[in-house]
Write a protein that holds these residues in place. Structure first.
Motif, PDB file in Angstrom:
ATOM      1  N   VAL A  21       7.564  11.769   6.403  1.00 27.75           N
ATOM      2  CA  VAL A  21       8.428  10.520   6.011  1.00 27.75           C
ATOM      3  C   VAL A  21       8.613  10.574   4.534  1.00 27.75           C
ATOM      4  CG1 VAL A  21       7.893   9.148   7.747  1.00 27.75           C
ATOM      5  CG2 VAL A  21       6.317   8.956   5.704  1.00 27.75           C
ATOM      6  N   VAL A  22       9.781  10.021   3.995  1.00 28.70           N
ATOM      7  CA  VAL A  22       9.766   9.498   2.512  1.00 28.70           C
ATOM      8  C   VAL A  22      10.030   8.234   2.628  1.00 28.70           C
ATOM      9  CG1 VAL A  22      11.327   9.871   0.559  1.00 28.70           C
ATOM     10  CG2 VAL A  22      10.955  11.781   2.014  1.00 28.70           C
TER      11      VAL A  22
ATOM     12  N   ALA B 211       4.177   5.968   7.156  1.00 27.96           N
ATOM     13  CA  ALA B 211       4.995   4.906   6.367  1.00 27.96           C
ATOM     14  C   ALA B 211       4.027   3.933   5.490  1.00 27.96           C
ATOM     15  CB  ALA B 211       5.802   4.094   7.179  1.00 27.96           C
ATOM     16  N   ASP B 212       2.777   3.258   6.186  1.00 24.87           N
ATOM     17  CA  ASP B 212       1.962   2.377   5.511  1.00 24.87           C
ATOM     18  C   ASP B 212       1.178   2.968   4.490  1.00 24.87           C
ATOM     19  OD1 ASP B 212       3.022   0.230   7.244  1.00 24.87           O
ATOM     20  OD2 ASP B 212       1.165   0.692   8.631  1.00 24.87           O
ATOM     21  N   LEU B 213       0.965   4.094   4.617  1.00 18.66           N
ATOM     22  CA  LEU B 213      -0.125   5.011   3.512  1.00 18.66           C
ATOM     23  C   LEU B 213       0.991   5.381   2.432  1.00 18.66           C
ATOM     24  CD1 LEU B 213      -2.204   6.480   2.596  1.00 18.66           C
ATOM     25  CD2 LEU B 213      -1.235   8.670   3.766  1.00 18.66           C
ATOM     26  N   GLY B 214       2.441   5.823   2.775  1.00 18.81           N
ATOM     27  CA  GLY B 214       3.173   5.977   1.704  1.00 18.81           C
ATOM     28  C   GLY B 214       3.587   4.701   0.836  1.00 18.81           C
ATOM     29  N   LYS B 215       3.747   3.557   1.471  1.00 20.34           N
ATOM     30  CA  LYS B 215       4.110   2.240   0.394  1.00 20.34           C
ATOM     31  C   LYS B 215       2.911   2.157  -0.320  1.00 20.34           C
ATOM     32  CE  LYS B 215       5.945  -1.963   0.015  1.00 20.34           C
ATOM     33  NZ  LYS B 215       6.058  -2.822   1.067  1.00 20.34           N
ATOM     34  N   GLN B 216       1.716   2.344   0.282  1.00 15.41           N
ATOM     35  CA  GLN B 216       0.485   1.993  -0.838  1.00 15.41           C
ATOM     36  C   GLN B 216       0.464   2.889  -1.798  1.00 15.41           C
ATOM     37  OE1 GLN B 216      -3.302   2.095   1.590  1.00 15.41           O
ATOM     38  NE2 GLN B 216      -3.008  -0.293   1.801  1.00 15.41           N
ATOM     39  N   ILE B 217       0.551   4.250  -1.524  1.00 14.89           N
ATOM     40  CA  ILE B 217       0.780   5.264  -2.613  1.00 14.89           C
ATOM     41  C   ILE B 217       1.901   4.830  -3.905  1.00 14.89           C
ATOM     42  CG2 ILE B 217       1.208   7.725  -3.185  1.00 14.89           C
ATOM     43  CD1 ILE B 217      -1.480   7.203  -1.823  1.00 14.89           C
TER      44      ILE B 217
ATOM     45  N   LEU C  75       0.635  15.113   0.558  1.00 16.34           N
ATOM     46  CA  LEU C  75       1.506  14.268  -0.563  1.00 16.34           C
ATOM     47  C   LEU C  75       2.178  15.495  -1.299  1.00 16.34           C
ATOM     48  CD1 LEU C  75       2.672  12.124  -1.911  1.00 16.34           C
ATOM     49  CD2 LEU C  75       0.670  11.970  -3.203  1.00 16.34           C
ATOM     50  N   VAL C  76       3.484  15.869  -0.746  1.00 17.86           N
ATOM     51  CA  VAL C  76       4.436  16.798  -1.430  1.00 17.86           C
ATOM     52  C   VAL C  76       4.940  16.362  -2.776  1.00 17.86           C
ATOM     53  CG1 VAL C  76       6.666  18.228  -0.528  1.00 17.86           C
ATOM     54  CG2 VAL C  76       5.086  17.399   1.165  1.00 17.86           C
TER      55      VAL C  76
END
Length: 308
Positions: A151-152, A183-189, A279-280
């Motif tokens: 996901v992005v 997506a939840d992890l990405g939001k936090q990052i 994490l790309v």
């Protein structure tokens, strides 16, 4: 029809402030009549827009658009914060973000594309907006990022409406695990990035010139302390590691718990997501960053106006 000469175009440019191609078109439309061409430019809003082009535009909006494994950011600038609350300006920025997502992040190429539901190009729509809204504007920069599997995730800080605000972040996570948890992890990052403004993803990605400049400063400081060469070198290496922890995303301490390194957060997420997570990369725009703003003395400006 009168022939349009370079001298005529030059004269019209000087009188109207409009662009060369606009002046040439105006003269063609008015049979070479300079005064009529000026009126034609004013009618189209082009002369008014050109007069505003020298004014600093450091406000505006950052817009984000995503589609699963792809994401785009764009920064569209205006002169005042007020314009960022204008519905037409918001619609323009949001539309451009979608166009970047579909067509890529080359701003010059973007300006030449047809603007949806009009007979204008993006650049012509920008000129139209300048004339209509009454402020200088610019399409400053755009960025895209994507993953093959994963996901992005977007995050917009200080959002005026969803997807539009003053700070925009995209986080690209590669994984075959649960998309919702990714997506939840990405939001936090992404929120972490908005708070800490890292300069690179990893130490390998950090600009070597930035590292050498920092090292040079630290060497001078160590020498000035009067320590031995051996101790000085150890001091420098220790401070370089601390520098990495400040500016490299994977080396930073996660702001959510204030104790775990971001790299470890990504590693630990595999258990929850159900597959390894990588994490790309990320994209990060801060509205107006790097634009030199003019310091205005409002009282002096009013006094000068009254005195004229």
């Amino acid at each position: 029809m009168a022939a349009v000469t370079a001298a005529m175009v030059k004269e019209l440019r000087e009188k109207s402030g409009a662009g060369m191609m606009d002046c040439k078109k105006a003269l063609g439309e008015t049979d070479g009549n300079i005064e009529a061409a000026i009126d034609w430019l004013r009618t189209k809003g082009l002369a008014a827009a050109a007069k505003k082009s020298g004014r600093v535009a450091a406000e505006g909006l950052v817009a984000a658009a995503t589609d699963g494994a792809r994401g785009a950011l764009i920064e569209v600038n205006a002169e005042t914060d007020f314009v960022g609350r204008n519905a037409d300006f918001q619609g323009f920025a949001s539309t451009l973000a979608g166009m970047v997502l579909a067509n890529g992040d080359d701003v010059d190429a973007l300006k030449g594309l047809a603007y949806p539901d009009t007979e204008r190009t993006v650049e012509e729509q920008l000129t139209h907006n300048i004339a209509t809204i009454g402020e200088n504007m610019s399409i400053r920069r755009a960025a895209t990022i994507s993953v093959d599997n994963g996901v992005v995730v977007p995050y917009v800080h200080s959002a005026v409406v969803p997807g539009l605000g003053k700070i925009g972040v995209l986080v690209a996570l590669e994984s075959t695990g649960d998309a919702g948890k990714l997506a939840d992890l990405g939001k936090q990052i992404a929120m972490h990035i908005a708070a800490t403004s890292p300069q690179s993803l990893s130490t390998d990605d950090l600009d070597p010139e930035v590292v050498e400049r920092e090292r040079a400063v630290l060497v001078d400081q160590a020498k000035a302390s009067g320590k031995s060469e051996e101790i000085a070198q150890k001091m420098v290496e220790g401070r370089i590691r601390k520098f990495y922890q400040e500016v490299v995303l994977l080396e930073q301490t996660f702001v959510i718990d204030n104790e775990t390194k971001v790299a470890k957060v990504i590693e630990n997420a595999a258990k929850d997501v159900g597959a390894p997570v990588k994490l790309v990369g990320f994209r990060h725009f801060v509205l107006g960053a790097g634009i030199e703003k003019e310091e205005e003395d409002f009282a002096a400006e009013v006094a000068a106006t009254l005195g004229s």
